[in-house]
Write a protein that holds these residues in place. Structure first.
Motif, PDB file in Angstrom:
ATOM      1  N   CYS A   1       0.859  -1.188   0.000  1.00  0.00           N
ATOM      2  CA  CYS A   1       0.000   0.000   0.000  1.00  0.00           C
ATOM      3  C   CYS A   1       0.900   1.245   0.000  1.00  0.00           C
ATOM      4  O   CYS A   1       1.897   1.285   0.725  1.00  0.00           O
ATOM      5  CB  CYS A   1      -0.853  -0.028   1.261  1.00  0.00           C
TER       6      CYS A   1
ATOM      7  N   HIS B   1       0.526   3.928   1.402  1.00  0.00           N
ATOM      8  CA  HIS B   1       0.515   4.678   2.653  1.00  0.00           C
ATOM      9  C   HIS B   1       1.724   4.286   3.502  1.00  0.00           C
ATOM     10  O   HIS B   1       2.675   5.050   3.586  1.00  0.00           O
ATOM     11  CB  HIS B   1      -0.810   4.454   3.409  1.00  0.00           C
ATOM     12  N   LEU B   2       1.723   3.111   4.085  1.00  0.00           N
ATOM     13  CA  LEU B   2       2.861   2.703   4.919  1.00  0.00           C
ATOM     14  C   LEU B   2       3.525   1.442   4.387  1.00  0.00           C
ATOM     15  O   LEU B   2       4.299   0.804   5.099  1.00  0.00           O
ATOM     16  CB  LEU B   2       2.404   2.470   6.370  1.00  0.00           C
TER      17      LEU B   2
ATOM     18  N   LEU C   1       2.197  -1.447   3.731  1.00  0.00           N
ATOM     19  CA  LEU C   1       1.693  -2.700   4.309  1.00  0.00           C
ATOM     20  C   LEU C   1       0.975  -3.525   3.220  1.00  0.00           C
ATOM     21  O   LEU C   1       0.586  -2.991   2.182  1.00  0.00           O
ATOM     22  CB  LEU C   1       0.780  -2.384   5.503  1.00  0.00           C
TER      23      LEU C   1
ATOM     24  N   CYS D   1      -7.517  -1.379   1.742  1.00  0.00           N
ATOM     25  CA  CYS D   1      -6.393  -1.782   2.596  1.00  0.00           C
ATOM     26  C   CYS D   1      -6.913  -1.982   4.014  1.00  0.00           C
ATOM     27  O   CYS D   1      -7.630  -1.136   4.553  1.00  0.00           O
ATOM     28  CB  CYS D   1      -5.309  -0.705   2.559  1.00  0.00           C
TER      29      CYS D   1
ATOM     30  N   PHE E   1      -5.492  -1.812   6.768  1.00  0.00           N
ATOM     31  CA  PHE E   1      -4.826  -1.124   7.875  1.00  0.00           C
ATOM     32  C   PHE E   1      -5.394   0.275   8.140  1.00  0.00           C
ATOM     33  O   PHE E   1      -5.772   0.584   9.265  1.00  0.00           O
ATOM     34  CB  PHE E   1      -3.320  -1.100   7.622  1.00  0.00           C
ATOM     35  N   HIS E   2      -5.468   1.112   7.097  1.00  0.00           N
ATOM     36  CA  HIS E   2      -6.029   2.464   7.312  1.00  0.00           C
ATOM     37  C   HIS E   2      -7.008   2.826   6.208  1.00  0.00           C
ATOM     38  O   HIS E   2      -7.268   3.983   5.931  1.00  0.00           O
ATOM     39  CB  HIS E   2      -4.904   3.499   7.421  1.00  0.00           C
ATOM     40  N   HIS E   3      -7.479   1.789   5.506  1.00  0.00           N
ATOM     41  CA  HIS E   3      -8.617   1.861   4.578  1.00  0.00           C
ATOM     42  C   HIS E   3      -8.416   2.736   3.344  1.00  0.00           C
ATOM     43  O   HIS E   3      -9.375   3.328   2.835  1.00  0.00           O
ATOM     44  CB  HIS E   3      -9.900   2.215   5.341  1.00  0.00           C
ATOM     45  N   ALA E   4      -7.181   2.853   2.853  1.00  0.00           N
ATOM     46  CA  ALA E   4      -6.997   3.402   1.510  1.00  0.00           C
ATOM     47  C   ALA E   4      -7.729   2.476   0.529  1.00  0.00           C
ATOM     48  O   ALA E   4      -7.782   1.266   0.746  1.00  0.00           O
ATOM     49  CB  ALA E   4      -5.512   3.454   1.163  1.00  0.00           C
TER      50      ALA E   4
ATOM     51  N   PRO F   1      -5.669   7.015   2.987  1.00  0.00           N
ATOM     52  CA  PRO F   1      -4.434   7.801   2.972  1.00  0.00           C
ATOM     53  C   PRO F   1      -3.374   7.211   2.037  1.00  0.00           C
ATOM     54  O   PRO F   1      -3.601   6.206   1.387  1.00  0.00           O
ATOM     55  CB  PRO F   1      -3.966   7.705   4.423  1.00  0.00           C
TER      56      PRO F   1
HETATM   57  S1  FES Z   1      -0.971   0.932   5.018  1.00  0.00           S
HETATM   58 FE1  FES Z   1      -2.664   0.923   3.639  1.00  0.00          FE
HETATM   59  S2  FES Z   1      -3.882   2.546   4.302  1.00  0.00           S
HETATM   60 FE2  FES Z   1      -2.212   2.563   5.686  1.00  0.00          FE
END
Ligand code: FES
Ligand SMILES: Cc1cc2nc3c(=O)[nH]c(=O)nc-3n(C[C@H](O)[C@H](O)[C@H](O)COP(=O)(O)OP(=O)(O)OC[C@H]3O[C@@H](n4cnc5c(N)ncnc54)[C@H](O)[C@@H]3O)c2cc1C
Length: 512
Positions: free
Chosen positions: A43, A45-46, A48, A62, A64-67, A80
């Motif tokens: 992803c 974002h981070l 993951l 995703c 983890f933080h729903h991107a 994000p």
């Molecule tokens: S790692 Fe995918 S939205 Fe944060």
């Protein structure tokens, strides 16, 4: 170009995000019948793994933080993070899946952006935080060719504020590493940072505290929140910290290096996160909370009790139902006195008792009682032409009713929506997604476990549990009038991402 044999077609589950190895690299495969799509696995974002996410139609969320991403094109649909997924060519031969993977293919494709060219109009952004950064990037990616000015008193490029109470306090991570768009990235897009504090908004111009005037054709107001400081004796003693900016986090982190004991005031998410982080850092932490059960108004009693138990087990000394009377010390805070007379000696104090939207301090904005500004669905302020408010300061419509939500992903969604509205307002054609999806609020918090929250519920008739929060992974659904308004999980991230798909499809709450 190297081609990798990554799997047998029959080994790939149908319509499920699936990880496969292509040489040194992990990729994401999505199979539909005899067709396979190959995409970046990390992803943006981070970084993951997207194989943990949930797929519905062409959208993967995703976990983890729903991107959100469109798997047909790789395009990022919701924050994000910033960047589309690479799509790799796939060949199916003799039941095997072969993927072309250029050695130097970057994981993510930064969307094309324009620079300032012939348009003489100017968008001014108050703030350089989550909402303003997302708005500035979107303006350039949507093709805005006028000036974009980003005004902030913070002397640095936009960064991820959410990490200040996590990595920065727990591990002493340098806040400089949290930059999300660096100076080169801003320059590449002709986004002009201006150091300053906006004091007043008038039609067509803003005035900075030093008297400078910046005219605008469209204005984004996104100055975030200012942490509250209680009016108590000793509240301004050296050693009494607030936490909002990278500078304040660096100051607190440096103080933690030299401290053995810390007293934190406030049982919201920032106080709870910071208490755990400083405990991990090796400090003896006492957390003073006015409520009997912190966070119960947000997550309900059962989940709140689990969180409280986890904090205690981690070594945080939590004093619930307690109020501070004064901070004492000669030239530096040395103790906190509670109303019941208890004295707690300490080397530092962190006040984490909430924030007040900065909009309340900016003249010319009709802020409500809490300092927030009511806006319409496009984040525009009724009665103020070309003025949009986003992030922590906006009381905005959501699929769950109007709300002022102080969370990072929501602020970025606001910034994107406001940029689109500005383009429409300025009469500039922009690439329109086929369908505008409802923005479902989402946030996460790093406590003893990663807790993730979807939707928005200010009250509920019932909470339905799948799993016991005191025992292990669980998903709690908050139900009002027979509809799921929100859900929280620790450990059932995939289920929460699936619920997110359902809420997008329903345009908001779903039947319980
Ligand atoms: S790692 Fe995918 S939205 Fe944060
Ligand atoms: C320590 C911490 C941890 C957090 N953790 C999480 C988390 O885990 N999950 C989550 O969802 N949310 C989290 N949040 C909340 C999240 O960071 C905010 O909701 C989000 O940053 C709000 O975005 P914003 O753009 O409205 O404001 P901000 O990101 O705060 O940006 C405001 C900007 O405006 C500038 N500014 C302020 N006043 C003025 C002025 N008068 N003139 C010009 N500029 C001004 C500021 O310097 C800043 O650049 C956390 C917040 C903090 C402080």
């Amino acid at each position: 170009m190297p081609q990798y044999d990554v799997a047998a077609l029959s080994d790939i589950p149908e319509a499920t995000p699936h990880a496969a190895q292509a040489g040194e690299r992990t990729i994401l495969l999505i199979r539909r019948g005899g067709d396979v799509t190959a995409l970046t696995h990390e992803c943006p974002h981070l970084g993951l793994p997207l194989s943990k996410g949930a797929l519905d139609g062409d959208r993967v969320i995703c976990a983890f933080h729903h991107a959100c991403f469109d798997t047909a094109t790789g395009r990022q649909m919701q924050p994000p993070g910033h960047g589309d997924l690479q799509r790799f060519d796939v060949e199916i031969r003799d039941g095997r899946v072969l993927v072309d993977l250029p050695d130097d293919a970057p994981a993510h494709v930064v969307p094309d952006h324009t620079r300032q060219k012939i348009d003489t109009r100017r968008v001014v952004l108050i703030g350089a935080g989550a909402a303003a950064e997302a708005c500035a990037l979107r303006l350039r990616e949507a093709g805005f060719e006028g000036a974009v000015e980003m005004i902030s008193p913070e002397e640095r490029a936009p960064y991820d504020r959410t990490m200040l109470s996590k990595g920065v306090l727990a591990r002493g991570t340098d806040p400089a590493s949290l930059t999300t768009t660096d100076a080169d990235g801003l320059a590449a897009r002709d986004i002009t940072p201006i150091k300053g504090t906006v004091a007043a908004v008038e039609p067509g111009r803003v005035t900075l505290a030093d008297g400078t005037i910046r005219p605008y054709d469209a204005l984004l107001v996104a100055p975030g929140g200012a942490p509250n400081r209680p009016d108590l004796p000793g509240g301004d003693l050296p050693g009494v910290h607030l936490l909002r900016s990278a500078a304040s986090a660096a100051g607190l982190s440096a103080a933690a290096d030299a401290a053995k004991r810390a007293v934190l005031i406030g049982g919201g998410f920032i106080g709870m996160e910071a208490a755990l982080s400083l405990t991990k850092r090796g400090l003896d932490v006492t957390l003073i909370v006015q409520e009997d059960l912190p966070l119960s108004k947000v997550v309900g009693e059962r989940v709140a009790r689990a969180i409280l138990a986890e904090h205690k087990a981690a070594g945080v000394d939590i004093r619930t139902g307690a109020s501070v009377e004064a901070f004492t010390g000669e030239g530096h805070v040395a103790a906190v006195r509670l109303k019941d007379g208890t004295e707690i000696e300490t080397d530092l104090v962190l006040l984490a008792i909430g924030v007040t939207p900065v909009t309340g301090d900016i003249a010319g904005l009709a802020a409500g009682e809490d300092g927030g500004v009511a806006v319409g669905p496009d984040l525009g302020v009724p009665g103020l032409d070309s003025v949009f408010v986003a992030g922590d300061c906006a009381r905005a419509p959501t699929p769950f009713g109007p709300a002022r939500i102080e969370h990072w992903r929501v602020a970025r969604q606001h910034g994107i929506r406001a940029a689109d509205a500005m383009m429409d307002h300025l009469g500039i054609a922009r690439p329109e997604p086929a369908e505008v999806e409802p923005d479902i609020p989402f946030f996460w918090t790093a406590l003893a476990r990663q807790y993730r929250y979807l939707g928005h519920a200010e009250g509920w008739d019932d909470v339905l549990f799948d799993g016991d929060p005191a025992e292990g992974p669980f998903l709690a659904r908050y139900v009002k009038d027979g509809r799921v308004m929100a859900a929280v999980t620790a450990g059932k991230d995939h289920d929460l991402a699936r619920l997110h798909h359902q809420m997008i499809a329903a345009g908001g709450p779903v039947p319980a």
